[in-house]
Write a protein that holds these residues in place. Structure first.
Motif: not given
Length: 103
Positions: A56-80
């Motif tokens: 759950s601690e790791a989840w708290t640290a990374i879940h916002h990236y999943l949210f962005a991906m599920f909503e169609g976003g991707m950081p500019s530094w993402a590859v593949d």
């Protein structure tokens, strides 16, 4: 429906920090193993169903990236359609590759 795969890329340990700030018997993360992989669907994410066995601690640290991906976003530094992220354990972080995948 879109899914994301979370793969454990590396478990790290910082002995110098541990010797100064932590219990000297601190060991690398005991929850994850390198190469371990988890998948989560958009539906499970929004129902707040974490992958079984996920810290759950790791989840708290990374879940916002999943949210962005599920909503169609991707950081500019993402590859593949994937990024690297890590948990926030400063002495023994775990690095994850998060990738958007399709069924």
């Amino acid at each position: 429906m879109a899914k994301c795969r979370i793969t454990v890329v590396q478990k790290t340990l910082f002995p110098d920090l541990i010797s100064r700030y932590c219990d000297p018997n601190t060991v690398p993360c005991e929850i994850f193993e390198e190469g371990q992989s988890f998948e989560i669907s958009r539906e499970d994410y929004f129902a707040m169903r974490l992958p079984e066995g996920f810290c759950s601690e790791a989840w708290t640290a990374i879940h916002h990236y999943l949210f962005a991906m599920f909503e169609g976003g991707m950081p500019s530094w993402a590859v593949d359609n994937s990024i690297l992220a890590c948990c926030n354990d400063g002495a023994r972080p775990v690095v994850f590759r998060i990738e958007k995948i399709e069924d």
